[in-house]
Design an enzyme around this catalytic site. Structure first.
Site, PDB file in Angstrom:
ATOM      1  N   THR A  38       0.771  -1.092  -0.066  1.00  0.00           N
ATOM      2  CA  THR A  38      -0.098   0.008   0.078  1.00  0.00           C
ATOM      3  C   THR A  38       0.902   1.323   0.136  1.00  0.00           C
ATOM      4  O   THR A  38       1.790   1.381   0.808  1.00  0.00           O
ATOM      5  CB  THR A  38      -0.843  -0.010   1.338  1.00  0.00           C
ATOM      6  OG1 THR A  38      -1.673  -1.378   1.189  1.00  0.00           O
ATOM      7  CG2 THR A  38      -1.900   1.385   1.417  1.00  0.00           C
TER       8      THR A  38
ATOM      9  N   CYS B 271      25.173   2.620  10.963  1.00  0.00           N
ATOM     10  CA  CYS B 271      25.180   1.449  10.357  1.00  0.00           C
ATOM     11  C   CYS B 271      26.148   0.728  10.098  1.00  0.00           C
ATOM     12  O   CYS B 271      26.398  -0.331   9.788  1.00  0.00           O
ATOM     13  CB  CYS B 271      24.282   1.689   8.974  1.00  0.00           C
ATOM     14  SG  CYS B 271      22.931   2.817   8.892  1.00  0.00           S
TER      15      CYS B 271
HETATM   16  N1  PMP Z   1      22.770   5.416   2.271  1.00  0.00           N
HETATM   17  C1  PMP Z   1      23.544   6.593   3.178  1.00  0.00           C
HETATM   18  C2  PMP Z   1      24.815   7.008   2.486  1.00  0.00           C
HETATM   19  C3  PMP Z   1      23.106   6.654   4.468  1.00  0.00           C
HETATM   20  O1  PMP Z   1      23.685   7.545   5.269  1.00  0.00           O
HETATM   21  C4  PMP Z   1      21.909   5.815   4.788  1.00  0.00           C
HETATM   22  C5  PMP Z   1      21.286   6.095   6.306  1.00  0.00           C
HETATM   23  N2  PMP Z   1      22.313   5.875   7.050  1.00  0.00           N
HETATM   24  C6  PMP Z   1      21.244   4.993   4.048  1.00  0.00           C
HETATM   25  C7  PMP Z   1      21.775   4.743   2.803  1.00  0.00           C
HETATM   26  C8  PMP Z   1      19.918   4.049   4.564  1.00  0.00           C
HETATM   27  O2  PMP Z   1      19.004   5.013   4.400  1.00  0.00           O
HETATM   28  P1  PMP Z   1      17.565   4.456   5.240  1.00  0.00           P
HETATM   29  O3  PMP Z   1      17.919   4.645   6.686  1.00  0.00           O
HETATM   30  O4  PMP Z   1      16.560   5.370   4.589  1.00  0.00           O
HETATM   31  O5  PMP Z   1      17.304   3.118   4.720  1.00  0.00           O
END
Ligand code: PMP
Length: 385
Positions: free
Chosen positions: A239, A327
């Protein structure tokens, strides 16, 4: 005591929701909550507004609306792209070229989709900028199915030569992708749409989390990752998140308007901060200081103490910083990306990232530098606050 978001120096991880985005989300959720794919009149209104939001985003990014697929964020868009292109070129024995400083949401799906022997890394120079001549040599091999080069590094903030890379790819007939998640909303989008594929994320410029997009090269190519419905022209089942999309587009409209002024002010404040920090810490290393960088980002190898010690003690003083991207931080707070710049393992343990926002004040920057100095004195004395 530092107020509101002024102690927040982790804007590359995420940003607070802009008021225009909050208002847009609430209004859309209250007035246009019907499923855009349903067939009665009110649902048609949601669908129309969704189309209009796509057009507005296309205007901001300089591409045709049909090229945009809305996703749950940049991670999904990056996964979608690499999975589809690896599948499509599996029999043609093509490989992917991916820079060594990609975000994990590009690096890991690329490794999974292409496999180790169909994936090559593109190195960066000592300043963290893509090595163009090495890249051209790889491209000339004639077996490349996709190139991914991030627009601006989420960790060091270094701007990559994506326009040059895109035009070299075009000359060789190779599709080019840039993850523009950290670029969009901070710097002008001109030229981005000349890349075959662009990925972006709403929550990096004051939009809601769980929103993002992929710009495709051809609206009719099928890159579908999520199956189970005809939404998004069959590109993405599920959706449509109209309130989120509306809020994201409103956030980007405001960010685009404000960015030039913010960029000018913040770059000066960031440079001043780095000068103050060098004065306090003679052994401080500002990573990629010689390269063009995002105006809000400073990545530093502290002269002593682990980054986690800095982070926890600064947090107690009301400041939020990072040990690298949320991340890519390992358990020890070390970063794959910083190690691609040739930092020693010992330096890696001491790396901290400070990333400011569009309205971070001079006082907040000065207070952060003072907090670093106080934290250093505290760490030197061995005292626990
Ligand atoms: N690519 C980059 C360069 C980022 O900085 C991030 C977020 N840390 C992402 C991708 C992932 O983005 P999203 O949180 O929207 O999945």
């Amino acid at each position: 005591m530092i107020k509101g978001t002024q102690g927040y120096f982790d804007w590359n991880a995420t940003t607070p929701l802009r008021d225009v985005a909050r208002d847009a989300w609430l209004s859309a959720s209250s007035n246009h909550w019907q499923n855009a794919s349903s067939l009665y009149h009110d649902a048609g209104m949601t669908a129309q507004r969704l189309d209009a939001a796509r057009e507005r985003l296309a205007d901001l990014l300089g591409c045709e609306a049909e090229r945009i697929v809305f996703t749950s964020g940049a991670t999904e868009a990056n996964n979608m792209l690499h999975a589809a292109l690896a599948r499509r070129t599996a029999n043609a024995n093509r490989r992917a070229l991916v820079s060594s400083i990609e975000h994990p949401s590009v690096r890991e799906p690329a490794r999974k989709a292409w496999g180790a022997n169909r994936l090559s890394e593109l190195p960066v120079d000592g300043d963290g900028v893509l090595d163009i001549s090495g890249f051209e040599r790889q491209l000339a091999a004639g077996d490349v199915g996709i190139v991914s080069v991030i627009s601006a590094s989420n960790e060091s903030g270094v701007l990559q030569p994506w326009a040059k890379t895109a035009s070299l790819c075009k000359q060789h007939g190779v599709p080019f992708h840039t993850d523009a998640t950290q670029w969009i909303g901070k710097l002008p989008s001109e030229g981005l749409a000349a890349c075959d594929y662009v990925t972006g994320s709403g929550h990096k410029f004051g939009g809601p989390k769980g929103t993002g997009f992929l710009i495709m090269s051809d609206p009719d190519e099928k890159l579908t990752l999520l199956h189970g419905g005809p939404q998004e022209n069959g590109q993405r089942a599920g959706t449509e998140n109209y309130p989120g999309i509306e809020a994201m587009v409103c956030a980007l409209e405001e960010a685009t308007e404000e960015a030039p002024a913010a960029a000018g002010i913040q770059a000066q404040l960031r440079d001043q901060f780095e000068e103050t920090m060098r004065g306090i810490f003679p052994g401080l290393k500002v990573i990629s200081a010689g390269a063009d960088r995002l105006w809000n980002t400073s990545l530093m190898a502290m002269p002593a103490h682990s980054n986690l010690k800095w982070l926890t003690r600064l947090s107690r003083r009301g400041f939020s910083i990072s040990t690298g991207s949320a991340c890519s931080s390992g358990r020890e707070g070390s970063s794959v990306i910083v190690s691609a710049l040739g930092a020693s393992p010992d330096e890696l343990r001491r790396v901290v990232r400070v990333s400011a926002g569009w309205d971070t004040t001079a006082e907040a920057w000065a207070a952060l530098a003072a907090a670093f100095a106080e934290t250093y004195a505290e760490l030197a004395s061995g005292a626990m606050p």
